[in-house]
Write a protein that holds these residues in place. Structure first.
Motif, short mmCIF file in Angstrom:
data_model
loop_
_atom_site.label_atom_id
_atom_site.label_comp_id
_atom_site.label_asym_id
_atom_site.label_seq_id
_atom_site.Cartn_x
_atom_site.Cartn_y
_atom_site.Cartn_z
N SER A 1 0.83 -1.22 0.00
CA SER A 1 0.00 0.00 0.00
C SER A 1 0.87 1.27 0.00
N ARG B 1 2.57 4.22 -1.39
CA ARG B 1 2.23 4.87 -2.67
C ARG B 1 3.40 5.62 -3.32
N ARG B 2 4.57 5.57 -2.70
CA ARG B 2 5.78 6.20 -3.25
C ARG B 2 5.66 7.73 -3.33
N ALA B 3 4.77 8.32 -2.51
CA ALA B 3 4.66 9.78 -2.48
C ALA B 3 5.88 10.38 -1.80
N TRP C 1 8.68 7.07 4.78
CA TRP C 1 7.48 6.27 5.08
C TRP C 1 7.71 5.39 6.30
#
Lengths: 181, 197
Positions: free
Chosen positions: A62, A64-66, A72
Motif C-alpha cells: 500500500s 504509494r511512493r509519495a 514512510w
C-alpha cells in the motif's frame, strides 16, 4: 524515492524478501535515535522498531511512493513510538543518561564527571517530562533537523500544529533547565 | 512583511527562539540583536534559549550493537512468517461466525428440548392426571418422563413387563408411547383394571 530504494522495493515485491532488510538497514540507526528519544527506553525502542518493521513489511504493497521509503518507514516508527510513549506515560522509564553511560576515561576529574552526569540526568528528565507528541516534534526538529513541513507529513498533522508543538516544547525545556545555566 | 520587526518593539518569543537556533535571516537577526542591546528582558531570553540549546545538544544516543539488530530482525522475520501463514482476516471472521452459529444452534436445540411441553414430544411418557385416578398405576414415578428413544431393547422389554404386570407402577401418570387413540384407551383400561399393590 531514490534509485536504490526503487530497485530494492521492486526486488522485494518480486519475491526477494532479503531486499526488505536492505531497505530497512539504510535508515534504521537514524530511526532508532528518533524512536529512542521519544520512548526514552532502550528495550521499548527496540520493540517499537520491530513492530514498525513488521507493519512496513505487511503494508508495503500500500506504499504509494509519495515520499521516500525511509520517510514512510520513519512515519510508521514515529507514530508507533508516540503511541507507546502515551500508553506507558505513567510507567517510569529508564533515563537515557543511564543507558548512555560509558566507562570514565582514566585520569578524569571525578568532580567534573559527576557534574556532567548530573547535567545529563537533568536534560534527560526535562525531555522525558514533555508530552509524547511535543517530544516527538522536538526530537525530529532539533536532533534530526527535519523541516516543519516534513514533520507535519510524518505525523499527518498541519505545519501550524507542528510549529506550536515545537515552540511549547522548547519553552518548557528552557524553564525546566533554568537551574543548570 | 510577515516576521518584520522594529527595533523599539520587543520581538515575539518565537522569533527569539528562532534567533537562538540560527534560523532567522541576517536582517531579522540584526534587528533583534540591536533591540536586545537596549532591552534586558530580550537579551536574557536570547541567552536562556541559547544555553538551553547548548545543554540539549549534549544528549547522545548510542546505536544498538549488531547483535541487537540481528535479534530485532530475527523477531521481524518470525512475525512476518507467522503473519504470512495466518488465515486472512475474512477467513478468520468467517470461521468465528460459523462457530458462533453452531453454538447458537446447539443452545437453541437444548432450550427447545427443555421448554417444550411433553405432549409435543413423540416417544415421551406424559402425565395424564385426569385419565387415571390418583394412586393408580403409573410408570416409575409421578414426576418423571422417559424418552423411549434413549432406551435399549432390554430396557424396553423391562418397561413392557412393568406396565403389563403393573406391580411397580404407582401414582397418577400413564405412559403414552405414540399410541393411537384406540391403543391409548385400551392401555388406560388395562391399567385401571390391573390390581393395585
Amino acid at each position: 524515492m531514490n534509485e536504490r530504494e526503487e530497485r530494492l522495493l521492486k526486488a522485494f515485491l518480486d519475491g526477494n524478501e532479503a531486499a526488505f532488510e536492505e531497505l530497512v538497514k539504510d535508515s534504521w540507526e537514524r530511526i532508532y535515535r528518533t524512536v529512542m528519544r521519544i520512548v526514552r527506553n532502550h528495550d521499548d525502542a527496540l520493540d517499537v522498531m520491530q513492530d514498525s518493521f513488521v507493519k512496513a513489511f505487511t503494508r508495503i504493497r500500500s506504499f504509494r511512493r509519495a515520499s521516500s521509503f525511509a520517510t514512510w518507514l520513519t512515519s510508521i516508527a514515529v507514530r508507533e513510538a508516540i503511541n507507546r510513549a502515551q500508553r506507558d506515560r505513567f510507567r517510569r522509564a529508564v533515563s537515557l543518561h543511564l543507558l548512555g553511560k560509558r566507562p570514565s576515561p582514566a585520569g578524569a576529574n571525578p568532580d567534573a564527571l559527576a557534574e556532567r552526569s548530573a547535567i545529563r540526568e537533568r536534560v534527560a528528565q526535562a525531555i522525558e517530562a514533555l508530552p509524547p507528541v511535543q517530544r516527538a516534534v522536538f526530537t525530529m526538529r532539533f536532533y534530526e533537523e527535519l523541516k516543519v513541513r516534513e514533520i507535519a507529513e510524518l505525523l499527518g498533522s498541519s505545519e501550524g500544529a507542528v510549529k506550536a508543538s515545537y515552540f511549547h516544547a522548547v519553552r518548557k525545556l528552557r524553564r525546566n533547565l533554568s537551574g543548570l545555566r | 512583511m510577515k516576521g518584520a520587526i522594529r527595533v523599539k518593539e520587543c520581538p515575539s518569543e518565537e522569533l527569539i527562539l528562532r534567533l537562538a537556533q540560527d534560523e532567522l535571516d541576517e536582517s531579522q537577526s540584526r534587528l533583534i540583536v540591536e533591540h536586545a542591546e537596549s532591552c534586558g528582558r530580550c537579551a536574557k531570553l536570547i541567552e536562556e534559549y541559547k544555553a538551553t540549546f547548548r545543554l540539549l545538544a549534549t544528549e547522545r544516543i548510542e546505536a544498538p550493537s549488531p547483535g541487537e539488530w540481528e535479534r530485532v530482525m530475527g523477531k521481524v522475520r518470525g512475525s512476518v512468517t507467522e503473519e504470512m501463514h495466518a488465515w486472512p482476516l475474512w477467513a478468520r471472521g468467517a470461521a468465528a461466525a460459523l462457530a458462533t452459529a453452531c453454538l447458537m444452534l446447539v443452545l437453541w436445540q437444548a432450550r427447545v428440548l427443555m421448554t417444550r411441553p411433553p405432549g409435543e414430544l413423540s416417544g415421551l411418557a406424559e402425565r395424564s392426571e385426569e385419565a387415571l385416578p390418583s394412586e393408580e398405576t403409573l410408570f416409575a414415578s409421578d414426576t418423571m418422563s422417559v424418552n423411549l428413544a434413549s432406551l435399549d431393547n432390554g430396557q424396553l422389554d423391562e418397561l413392557d413387563e412393568l406396565y403389563a404386570g403393573g406391580t411397580v407402577l404407582h401414582g397418577s401418570d400413564a405412559l403414552v408411547f405414540d399410541l393411537t387413540e384406540e391403543e391409548e384407551e385400551r392401555l388406560i383400561e388395562e391399567l385401571e383394571s390391573s390390581p393395585s399393590t
